[in-house]
Design a protein around this motif. Structure first.
Motif, PDB file in Angstrom:
ATOM      1  N   SER A  44       0.817  -1.215   0.000  1.00 10.58           N
ATOM      2  CA  SER A  44       0.000   0.000   0.000  1.00 10.58           C
ATOM      3  C   SER A  44       0.851   1.265   0.000  1.00 10.58           C
ATOM      4  O   SER A  44       0.339   2.353  -0.305  1.00 10.58           O
ATOM      5  CB  SER A  44      -0.922   0.007   1.228  1.00 10.58           C
ATOM      6  OG  SER A  44      -0.183   0.206   2.426  1.00 10.58           O
ATOM      7  N   SER A  67      -1.539   5.853  -2.436  1.00 11.35           N
ATOM      8  CA  SER A  67      -2.622   4.870  -2.480  1.00 11.35           C
ATOM      9  C   SER A  67      -3.702   5.197  -1.461  1.00 11.35           C
ATOM     10  O   SER A  67      -4.899   4.984  -1.708  1.00 11.35           O
ATOM     11  CB  SER A  67      -2.066   3.465  -2.230  1.00 11.35           C
ATOM     12  OG  SER A  67      -1.198   3.078  -3.280  1.00 11.35           O
ATOM     13  N   TYR A  68      -3.309   5.722  -0.309  1.00 11.15           N
ATOM     14  CA  TYR A  68      -4.295   6.083   0.713  1.00 11.15           C
ATOM     15  C   TYR A  68      -5.105   7.293   0.273  1.00 11.15           C
ATOM     16  O   TYR A  68      -6.310   7.388   0.568  1.00 11.15           O
ATOM     17  CB  TYR A  68      -3.589   6.346   2.045  1.00 11.15           C
ATOM     18  CG  TYR A  68      -3.036   5.086   2.663  1.00 11.15           C
ATOM     19  CD1 TYR A  68      -3.815   4.315   3.517  1.00 11.15           C
ATOM     20  CD2 TYR A  68      -1.749   4.643   2.365  1.00 11.15           C
ATOM     21  CE1 TYR A  68      -3.327   3.144   4.081  1.00 11.15           C
ATOM     22  CE2 TYR A  68      -1.250   3.477   2.914  1.00 11.15           C
ATOM     23  CZ  TYR A  68      -2.038   2.727   3.767  1.00 11.15           C
ATOM     24  OH  TYR A  68      -1.557   1.564   4.306  1.00 11.15           O
ATOM     25  N   THR A  70      -5.893   7.883  -2.790  1.00 13.75           N
ATOM     26  CA  THR A  70      -6.843   7.330  -3.764  1.00 13.75           C
ATOM     27  C   THR A  70      -8.034   6.684  -3.073  1.00 13.75           C
ATOM     28  O   THR A  70      -9.175   6.808  -3.532  1.00 13.75           O
ATOM     29  CB  THR A  70      -6.134   6.304  -4.660  1.00 13.75           C
ATOM     30  OG1 THR A  70      -5.021   6.916  -5.305  1.00 13.75           O
ATOM     31  CG2 THR A  70      -7.083   5.737  -5.697  1.00 13.75           C
ATOM     32  N   VAL A  71      -7.778   5.997  -1.972  1.00 16.20           N
ATOM     33  CA  VAL A  71      -8.859   5.341  -1.240  1.00 16.20           C
ATOM     34  C   VAL A  71      -9.928   6.351  -0.822  1.00 16.20           C
ATOM     35  O   VAL A  71     -11.137   6.094  -0.931  1.00 16.20           O
ATOM     36  CB  VAL A  71      -8.309   4.601  -0.001  1.00 16.20           C
ATOM     37  CG1 VAL A  71      -9.442   4.145   0.915  1.00 16.20           C
ATOM     38  CG2 VAL A  71      -7.481   3.398  -0.428  1.00 16.20           C
ATOM     39  N   GLU A 245     -10.746   1.573 -10.828  1.00 19.33           N
ATOM     40  CA  GLU A 245      -9.464   1.801 -11.468  1.00 19.33           C
ATOM     41  C   GLU A 245      -9.430   1.267 -12.897  1.00 19.33           C
ATOM     42  O   GLU A 245      -8.471   1.514 -13.620  1.00 19.33           O
ATOM     43  CB  GLU A 245      -8.352   1.119 -10.644  1.00 19.33           C
ATOM     44  CG  GLU A 245      -8.115   1.753  -9.286  1.00 19.33           C
ATOM     45  CD  GLU A 245      -7.569   3.149  -9.407  1.00 19.33           C
ATOM     46  OE1 GLU A 245      -6.709   3.372 -10.286  1.00 19.33           O
ATOM     47  OE2 GLU A 245      -8.005   4.020  -8.647  1.00 19.33           O
ATOM     48  N   PRO A 252      -4.050   0.976  -4.147  1.00 21.65           N
ATOM     49  CA  PRO A 252      -5.258   1.424  -3.442  1.00 21.65           C
ATOM     50  C   PRO A 252      -6.047   0.292  -2.792  1.00 21.65           C
ATOM     51  O   PRO A 252      -6.629   0.474  -1.719  1.00 21.65           O
ATOM     52  CB  PRO A 252      -6.079   2.092  -4.553  1.00 21.65           C
ATOM     53  CG  PRO A 252      -5.061   2.514  -5.563  1.00 21.65           C
ATOM     54  CD  PRO A 252      -4.014   1.454  -5.529  1.00 21.65           C
TER      55      PRO A 252
END
Length: 286
Positions: A44, A67-68, A70-71, A245, A252
């Protein structure tokens, strides 16, 4: 004397060997748990090209939190979180209350068919939940409960495991205390609250923790019932994150997994002693 010394020495060697085997087994178990968690966490935090590098980079050169981000932006994460909290809270309260009442009735009340009811509970524990998915889905669809909290919660509100666990614990309680309460003319509900539950809080707490973890991680049934972010929980939201995605961007997805399991992991670490105490209380008394 020599024989006694030799026996003592061999006994000490066997104890050391058993201790070494026990520590080795513990290390294997810890590695089995920790390595996958580390892999999820480090994935991640990797840049996207590093995620697909072969062989796997266990210690990447660069750590980034993209990635966080994006979450929290690609999907309505906070709605999924709110739904998970609501569903888990309702199911936990319902299952704990019904589990306590069912176990109390099976142990302390006398009524026709009591043993048959317990056998039915045992039989239901042996039936995989996947077998009942089609019939439950057809019923929920006929009731018009698809994409609703009722459609998610009601079919998951069964308490077979809780009734079984708490029944076994209630049967291990000191019989003289229960008989004394009965001789004093204590009503059934008062005996439950004033006598039975004060001696059972560790087991009730253990069942509560197990229920929270189980319901928080529910995926198959909510995925079938809920396609709307207004009712879908976090595990379903992670699936939609993967679809958003266009292809599987594991960064993510892994970040969402970390965020999802973090509350449960913290709760378990804080309450693990209470859980172990509750699950072993009946065995120790037995």
């Amino acid at each position: 004397m020599n024989n006694d010394a030799g026996t003592h020495r061999h006994g000490g060697d066997r104890r050391r060997l058993r201790g070494a085997i026990a520590y080795l087994a513990m290390l294997v178990v810890v590695a089995t748990v920790v390595i996958p968690l580390y892999f999820v966490l480090i994935t991640s935090l990797k840049p996207r090209p590093d995620i697909y590098t072969q062989p796997v980079m266990w210690f990447p050169d660069e750590i980034i939190p993209d990635s966080y981000t994006t979450v929290f932006t690609a999907v309505p994460f906070w709605e999924y979180l709110r739904n998970s909290v609501f569903i888990t809270a309702v199911l936990t309260v319902v299952q704990v209350v019904l589990g306590v009442l069912s176990a109390y009735a099976l142990v302390f009340l006398r009524f026709p068919g009591r043993h048959a009811a317990f056998l039915f509970i045992l039989a239901s524990l042996m039936v995989p939940k996947e077998i009942t998915v089609i019939s439950n889905f057809a019923l929920v669809a006929q009731l018009g409960w698809t994409n609703s909290f009722a459609g998610i919660i009601v079919p998951l509100a069964g308490v077979a495991f809780g009734a079984y666990l708490l029944r076994n614990h209630f049967m291990s309680l000191p019989g003289e205390v229960i008989e004394a309460a009965r001789m004093d003319g204590t009503p059934p509900m008062k005996m439950l609250w004033r006598v039975v539950l004060p001696m059972s809080w560790p087991t009730v707490a253990a069942f509560t923790i197990i229920t929270i973890v189980t319901e928080w991680n529910q995926y198959l049934w909510p995925f079938l019932i809920a396609s709307n972010e207004k009712v879908a929980p976090l595990p379903v939201g992670l699936t939609l994150l993967q679809q958003a995605e266009g292809l599987t961007n594991w960064g993510p997805v892994m970040a969402g997994t970390v965020v999802t399991m973090l509350p449960i992991l913290v709760a378990f670490l804080l309450l693990q002693k209470q859980m172990i105490k509750g699950l072993t209380a009946g065995a120790v008394k037995g």
